[in-house]
Design an enzyme around this catalytic site. Structure first.
Site, PDB file in Angstrom:
ATOM      1  N   HIS A  34      44.084  41.265  44.834  1.00  0.00           N
ATOM      2  CA  HIS A  34      42.871  41.882  45.380  1.00  0.00           C
ATOM      3  C   HIS A  34      42.056  40.847  46.174  1.00  0.00           C
ATOM      4  CE1 HIS A  34      39.429  44.797  45.164  1.00  0.00           C
ATOM      5  NE2 HIS A  34      38.728  43.678  45.301  1.00  0.00           N
ATOM      6  N   GLU A  35      41.772  39.726  45.546  1.00  0.00           N
ATOM      7  CA  GLU A  35      40.943  38.719  46.209  1.00  0.00           C
ATOM      8  C   GLU A  35      41.677  38.099  47.395  1.00  0.00           C
ATOM      9  OE1 GLU A  35      37.996  38.936  45.531  1.00  0.00           O
ATOM     10  OE2 GLU A  35      38.090  39.884  43.553  1.00  0.00           O
TER      11      GLU A  35
ATOM     12  N   HIS B 131      40.959  40.164  50.399  1.00  0.00           N
ATOM     13  CA  HIS B 131      39.687  39.766  51.017  1.00  0.00           C
ATOM     14  C   HIS B 131      39.855  38.474  51.824  1.00  0.00           C
ATOM     15  CE1 HIS B 131      36.962  42.715  49.330  1.00  0.00           C
ATOM     16  NE2 HIS B 131      37.270  42.427  48.079  1.00  0.00           N
TER      17      HIS B 131
ATOM     18  N   GLU C 251      36.776  45.942  51.599  1.00  0.00           N
ATOM     19  CA  GLU C 251      37.411  46.512  50.416  1.00  0.00           C
ATOM     20  C   GLU C 251      38.717  47.216  50.787  1.00  0.00           C
ATOM     21  OE1 GLU C 251      35.920  45.584  47.717  1.00  0.00           O
ATOM     22  OE2 GLU C 251      36.963  46.719  46.156  1.00  0.00           O
TER      23      GLU C 251
END
Lengths: 493, 493
Positions: A262-263, A266, A292
């Site tokens: 997830h990170e 980003h 997101e």
């Protein structure tokens, strides 16, 4: 038209604002990862000073004069050019920033700091009433904030615009109604087919090793990235070439792998911005929603897909004894399980949206004058209607999230807007990278990453979020692809 | 007299300057320890911006007006009070900072950056001539810098004052002449009795563990300190409660232990400043010389002493197989060996001073108009006279140190001033902590640390360095105790 000297002056001034803001980001990163605990008090002052300075440097009268003087130059430019975008976006930011009196901004910050402390204590004691006065003060302050702007169709539009520029409340309402209409019955039906999480013990450092194996394939590289543990994972950057992601690895699950993916999503967005935009206010993602969309794309559309696990599950299985008896199908179902629960941050990919919709609706009612004494009851009743769960206490209900204590009304919807856009972008990508499933099954992700860079990341914040999305997918935000994706996933469950 | 509102305004402004300067310190720490390599270009801009902002905030006209307006308040105060010290030191800093035109400061910074790059290349190729034009430009700029100030007895006074405020060239000359007079023959005599360093393989992480065992006894604690590896060890702090030390552990020696003790000494000084001075410009050591007195005290007077090793050598010996056959006496002699060499940073405790004196004398000759074409020859001939060594090439001679490339003339003497003061402070401390040897032999250092805190550290930068030293030892800087210490050490060798 030749570049007027005023443009270089503006650019140099904005670069300084950027430098101060990114310095503050480093202080915050350090605070949340590696700072010795006793450093916290002075660090809070340092962060407040840098925030104040960046704001003061930006709202300086001279910036306003330069922006006015540059109108002829801007009109002479291709609106898609970097220079035109910089002037356009700076003007929008400047007009917003100068509408709010510094005293009000300072009061909101101070109230937010006190309210945050009260919220920590209230949540610990599950005591909403002790927090209510702070929330009431914050709502009052947010009304004063909204009053600084031209009235829109909805007072909530002003709040939303801080996180998803240009997005309107009415549009989000329509999208979320559509989501709710489909998801409430779908999730109610799915709850009987729950696959429990795979149990076992997964040492943190081993998870980190595996997560690094994965994200290095995604695009993480040691010359421009770092990863560190943090209690609440986040990603930040100080340059397109200095990306910091954080993760946490609770040892009773492999959630650390998903947090890292997830990170990393980003981080890839920040890393993919055109280096020509370095040290300008265009050098970041276009909105929280689009950001997101990237974290969710790598976590969910890649990281919970069959091709991905056909590549990586053998590697995970050989690493952990506790997975010897768990076949790939069981693993795959467990990480795609849909089960309503009480806590947003623990929610699965599908139910997560209902947590968001509930908050979005409540924020509008709060700003519309809801008596805050009724907030917990309203929360609990909506949780029952949307997710079929019974809230046992406020710590597991209305007090679970930090956002409102800091005055962050308008932030929550961007999470679900990100989910929706992630699937629109994914479907468009598949038209070009037709063998993406085969590539993922071989652990290859560079075509995907480069496609995202070329079609989305490189623009940074040059265009409004809606225009940015339009450039990627050829149309406006649309929940249908996402609904089809969730329906397909739930039908298979 | 009640505190006038102007004082609070001044204090708040200076606190912001402090916050920006300490933020820059964090950026620099991150850059030198853990930053991904590709982050360097943008980081340089961020550091330049914060430096510029801190300077601009400080030399603001309003600061000058506040300082003028506060004269009556200052005169009403006890000069030893925190408020009087803050006004006094701020006025001195302000008067110095406003004398240098911002264009000249900027030019020195820019020239320093270019000159540094040229020096790196010149040292790599051992090619002094390629560096000479940059050095000539820098000397010219430093003359313009000196011309900004009232002429002192010596132009070098101005340069020295930036690192050791109030210290005069004539005084340093006298001290260093005395040192040279004793040390040149002493060292020449000692060179025949050299004890070679103990050979072996000492893994970096094991060294770190042992170093932590030591510095935790000194006062390092995890709630306020961090230690990280860095190519060139240094110490820095962002608050009295956020101390960062760095170390390097080459695996062919135990030098890492001494590097860590040295940096811990710096850290204890910053950590020991009175918390009431937090976020003021008094919240750091009084000068580079006094700072170095603390690092040298912990590294040499503690860390190379017999009582220390009677406590810790068994621990080191049991840790490393390569030390099984090395008795404590051999170890002790090896770490106290005196052997002239070419490189300052590799020099032992005694010869180190001759490296410094040479640089100090050369800096005066350079500022006095020495033809820089003659610099390498002059260097080499002085090295032969002072240390009896033959310099094979400029990389091992005049090009070895970074300082001159950045324009840091006046910095070097503070290292030896630190050595000298460390022994004065140590002797004074022994009058109060009479059983310090017995304590060290038990691994106890808290009486020593608390004595230093009480008599030196807590003052921070409230008083000029000479006054600070006077408060600790009851008199001015005096090389005799240091000479007696070295004579005793060399006599035993």
């Amino acid at each position: 038209m030749t570049v007027p000297p005023e443009f270089d002056t503006l650019k140099a001034k904005l670069a300084e604002v950027y430098d101060v803001a990114k310095s503050a980001a480093l202080l915050a990163w350090d605070q949340q990862t590696i700072m010795p605990a006793e450093g916290a008090d002075v660090r809070a002052h340092q962060l407040a000073t840098l925030g104040k300075l960046a704001h003061e440097l930006f709202i300086d009268d001279e910036v306003g004069k330069l922006l006015e003087g540059l109108r002829p130059y801007e009109e002479s430019l291709d609106p898609d050019s970097d220079d035109a975008s910089l002037i356009r976006v700076a003007r929008r930011d400047f007009e917003k920033a100068t509408r709010v009196p510094p005293e009000l901004s300072a009061e909101i910050n101070r109230a937010g700091a006190r309210s945050f402390t009260a919220w920590v204590e209230a949540r610990r004691n599950s005591d909403y009433e002790s927090f209510r006065p702070w929330l009431e003060e914050m709502v009052e302050l947010k009304h004063r904030y909204v009053d600084c702007f031209e009235p829109g169709d909805d007072p909530y539009d002003t709040l939303l615009d801080d996180y998803e520029p240009g997005m309107k409340t009415a549009e989000v309402n329509e999208i979320f109604e559509r989501l709710k209409e489909e998801l409430v019955p779908l999730i109610a039906a799915a709850r009987d087919a729950a696959t429990p999480p795979v149990a076992g013990r997964f040492p943190a450092l081993t998870q980190r090793q595996l997560a690094l194996e994965i994200v290095r394939r995604f695009g993480y590289d040691d010359r421009s990235w770092r990863i560190d543990p943090a209690p609440h994972p986040f990603a930040t950057s100080f340059a397109t070439t200095d990306i910091r992601i954080t993760t946490r690895e609770p040892e009773d699950s492999l959630d650390g792998l998903f947090a890292t993916m997830h990170e990393c999503g980003h981080g890839l967005y920040e890393n993919g911005v055109d280096p020509a935009l370095q040290r300008t206010l265009l050098c970041r993602g276009a909105s929280l929603g689009l950001h997101e969309s990237q974290s969710r794309l790598w976590e969910n559309l890649v990281g919970r897909s069959r091709p991905f696990w056909s590549w990586f599950y053998p590697r995970v299985q050989e690493t952990f004894d506790d997975l010897r008896g768990v076949d790939e199908e069981t693993w795959f179902r467990s990480i795609n399980d849909v089960s309503p629960g009480l806590i947003r941050i623990d929610a699965d990919e599908a139910t997560y949206n209902l947590h968001i919709i509930l908050r979005f609706e409540l924020e509008q009612r709060i700003m519309g004058g809801l008596d805050l004494r009724e907030l917990p009851e309203t929360w609990n009743s909506m949780m029952h209607d949307y997710l079929g769960v019974v809230v046992p206490d406020d710590a597991h209900g209305v007090l679970q999230d930090v956002h409102w204590s800091r005055g962050g009304f308008g932030y929550f919807p961007t999470y679900s807007l990100g989910n929706i856009m992630s699937v629109q972008i994914w479907e468009r990508m598949r038209e070009d990278v037709t063998d993406i499933d085969e590539q993922m099954a071989r652990g290859e992700f560079s075509d995907l990453r480069e496609w995202l860079r070329e079609h989305l990341h490189r623009y940074g914040r040059k265009f409004m979020p809606a225009e940015t999305l339009e450039r990627v997918v050829g149309g406006p935000i649309d929940p249908e692809p996402y609904l089809r994706y969730l329906q397909g996933k739930l039908a298979r469950a």
